[in-house]
Scaffold this motif. Sequence first.
Motif, PDB file in Angstrom:
ATOM      1  N   THR A   1       1.456  -0.740  -0.048  1.00  0.00           N
ATOM      2  CA  THR A   1       0.088   0.056  -0.028  1.00  0.00           C
ATOM      3  C   THR A   1       0.723   0.701   0.027  1.00  0.00           C
ATOM      4  O   THR A   1       0.299   2.356  -1.124  1.00  0.00           O
ATOM      5  CB  THR A   1      -1.031  -0.358   1.501  1.00  0.00           C
ATOM      6  OG1 THR A   1      -2.055  -1.206   1.519  1.00  0.00           O
ATOM      7  CG2 THR A   1      -1.620   1.286   1.383  1.00  0.00           C
TER       8      THR A   1
ATOM      9  N   ARG B   1      -5.991   1.689   4.855  1.00  0.00           N
ATOM     10  CA  ARG B   1      -6.512   1.674   3.459  1.00  0.00           C
ATOM     11  C   ARG B   1      -5.240   0.506   2.961  1.00  0.00           C
ATOM     12  O   ARG B   1      -6.498  -0.178   2.439  1.00  0.00           O
ATOM     13  CB  ARG B   1      -5.508   2.261   2.799  1.00  0.00           C
ATOM     14  CG  ARG B   1      -5.377   4.387   3.806  1.00  0.00           C
ATOM     15  CD  ARG B   1      -7.118   4.420   2.791  1.00  0.00           C
ATOM     16  NE  ARG B   1      -6.972   5.766   3.053  1.00  0.00           N
ATOM     17  CZ  ARG B   1      -8.144   6.292   3.209  1.00  0.00           C
ATOM     18  NH1 ARG B   1      -9.328   5.579   2.859  1.00  0.00           N
ATOM     19  NH2 ARG B   1      -9.082   7.008   3.673  1.00  0.00           N
TER      20      ARG B   1
ATOM     21  N   LEU C   1      -0.320   9.845   1.613  1.00  0.00           N
ATOM     22  CA  LEU C   1      -0.815   8.756   2.563  1.00  0.00           C
ATOM     23  C   LEU C   1      -0.104   9.435   3.850  1.00  0.00           C
ATOM     24  O   LEU C   1       1.289   9.566   3.690  1.00  0.00           O
ATOM     25  CB  LEU C   1      -0.604   7.483   2.305  1.00  0.00           C
ATOM     26  CG  LEU C   1      -0.893   5.952   2.638  1.00  0.00           C
ATOM     27  CD1 LEU C   1      -2.302   5.811   2.881  1.00  0.00           C
ATOM     28  CD2 LEU C   1      -0.323   5.033   2.072  1.00  0.00           C
TER      29      LEU C   1
ATOM     30  N   CYS D   1       0.583   3.851  -3.500  1.00  0.00           N
ATOM     31  CA  CYS D   1       0.617   5.067  -3.206  1.00  0.00           C
ATOM     32  C   CYS D   1       1.603   6.357  -3.348  1.00  0.00           C
ATOM     33  O   CYS D   1       1.456   6.860  -4.280  1.00  0.00           O
ATOM     34  CB  CYS D   1      -0.371   5.738  -1.712  1.00  0.00           C
ATOM     35  SG  CYS D   1      -1.578   4.527  -1.783  1.00  0.00           S
TER      36      CYS D   1
ATOM     37  N   GLU E   1      -2.788   6.107   8.326  1.00  0.00           N
ATOM     38  CA  GLU E   1      -3.844   5.747   7.386  1.00  0.00           C
ATOM     39  C   GLU E   1      -3.120   4.708   6.824  1.00  0.00           C
ATOM     40  O   GLU E   1      -3.947   3.445   6.584  1.00  0.00           O
ATOM     41  CB  GLU E   1      -4.379   6.535   7.215  1.00  0.00           C
ATOM     42  CG  GLU E   1      -3.195   7.288   6.043  1.00  0.00           C
ATOM     43  CD  GLU E   1      -4.373   8.373   4.763  1.00  0.00           C
ATOM     44  OE1 GLU E   1      -5.983   8.126   4.756  1.00  0.00           O
ATOM     45  OE2 GLU E   1      -3.640   8.504   4.781  1.00  0.00           O
TER      46      GLU E   1
ATOM     47  N   THR F   1     -12.998   4.093  -0.174  1.00  0.00           N
ATOM     48  CA  THR F   1     -11.424   3.706  -0.894  1.00  0.00           C
ATOM     49  C   THR F   1     -12.246   4.838  -2.522  1.00  0.00           C
ATOM     50  O   THR F   1     -11.342   6.263  -2.582  1.00  0.00           O
ATOM     51  CB  THR F   1     -11.047   3.125  -1.159  1.00  0.00           C
ATOM     52  OG1 THR F   1     -11.292   2.021  -0.269  1.00  0.00           O
ATOM     53  CG2 THR F   1      -9.943   3.035  -2.319  1.00  0.00           C
TER      54      THR F   1
ATOM     55  N   TRP G   1     -12.624   8.912  -0.639  1.00  0.00           N
ATOM     56  CA  TRP G   1     -11.178   9.063  -0.239  1.00  0.00           C
ATOM     57  C   TRP G   1      -9.944   9.760  -1.694  1.00  0.00           C
ATOM     58  O   TRP G   1      -9.470  10.569  -1.457  1.00  0.00           O
ATOM     59  CB  TRP G   1     -10.129   8.113  -0.038  1.00  0.00           C
ATOM     60  CG  TRP G   1      -8.624   8.478   0.725  1.00  0.00           C
ATOM     61  CD1 TRP G   1      -8.030   9.270   0.954  1.00  0.00           C
ATOM     62  CD2 TRP G   1      -7.721   7.227   0.574  1.00  0.00           C
ATOM     63  NE1 TRP G   1      -7.013   9.321   0.671  1.00  0.00           N
ATOM     64  CE2 TRP G   1      -6.730   7.946   0.695  1.00  0.00           C
ATOM     65  CE3 TRP G   1      -7.698   6.225  -0.630  1.00  0.00           C
ATOM     66  CZ2 TRP G   1      -5.267   7.684   0.565  1.00  0.00           C
ATOM     67  CZ3 TRP G   1      -7.074   5.518  -0.587  1.00  0.00           C
ATOM     68  CH2 TRP G   1      -5.134   6.213   0.188  1.00  0.00           C
TER      69      TRP G   1
END
Length: 418
Positions: free
Chosen positions: A145, A164, A156, A149, A160, A192, A195
């Motif tokens: 993740t 996520r 990010l 990102c 979090e 998601t 967001w």
Amino acid sequence: MPSNEQIPHDKSLDNSLALMQEGYLFIKNRTEKYQSDLFEARLLGEKVICMSGEEAAGIFYDNSLFQRKGAAPKRVQKSLFGENAIQTMDGEAHIHRKLLFMSLMTPPHQKRLAHLAMEHWEASTPKWEGVKQVVLFDEAKKILTRIACSWAGVPLDEQEIAERAEDFYNMVDAFGAVGPRHWKGRRARTKTEDWIKSMISDVREGKLKAEEGSALYEMAFHTELDGRQLGTQMAAIELINVLRPIVAIATFITFGALAVHEHPEVKVKLQSSDREYPEMFAQEVRRFYPFGPFLGARAKKDFEWKEAEFKEGMLVLLDMYGTNHDPRLWDRPHEFRPERFKEWKGSLFDFIPQGGGDPARGHRCPGEGITVEVMKASIDFLVNKIAFDVPVQNLSYSLVRMPTLPESGFVMENIRWK
């Protein structure tokens, strides 16, 4: 014209329950029982043709015969893909959008993600040294993740990441689920999408800077064939369709660790200087272990193949797991043997862990290169950079649960630098 009486029919009134009870083996069990590459069944009251093998995959990916529109059930769109996303498109519009995905998944992007993966695995090691146990699957989800990102240009916060990562994986986990697992996936998708949608809006309004060439920028400013920008919702859905599959590589990494643990001779080869072996290993993990069970499409027109009558609009399922374990294509398919990829000719239809066909023209996943490179970096880290103990645990995996995973998530103890 032949009728479908000439191909095997599964006798059950409806196979939906059998599909849930047999999972990955549902199609394979029947092609073996009927000694046929295809058979007719009923799923949720609908006539369906199920098929398996290289020849079946070749037909399935013929864009003049099949389309994806209407094939993915709404429940899968509402959890896994997003509604009306690239997986449901056909023709020139699909190719145009596919080129956007392909541009984000070139070899330089693959290498960048692999490099980020190694960096983040190494940065995690000091934290693990003082911990009794680490679950590889859980760590892989968080690391992937982070890197997805970071690479995509999606901001990010550290606090979090776990949430996520869980949301990205819950969308994948909802694929073969009913009940709580399915609803969890739907909630994760809604959260998601909200967001990412607000992020797309901020980029378009100039409140958030996105680097040109990054996935965030390219999705925010992509224009369709008619010259219009993607709607905010669709841009968010397609950006998630870039990020989510990177997080899903956690499954392959966990199965890769299991393969190394269960085949000590493989570990020795991965520690050698053979430059081809890590690639063969990654491919064999993708072939051998279960990932996607099957794919769906609808017949574009009436046609015949192998004495079967395909009617326009009919749903057809292609067996991914069975094709990857087809003894006509793979010598001793139920043995884990990376060396088999030394001789593999690279057919577009015999090896389909993430779909088949040509990724540029058809529906094959354009992210396979990313999957393989990130797997290679991750396995290199696990085999060559650190040492760890594997305590007694339940490493079995179910072929009924879709998608599946080693039960324990692969627990590691006493992690230390080599």
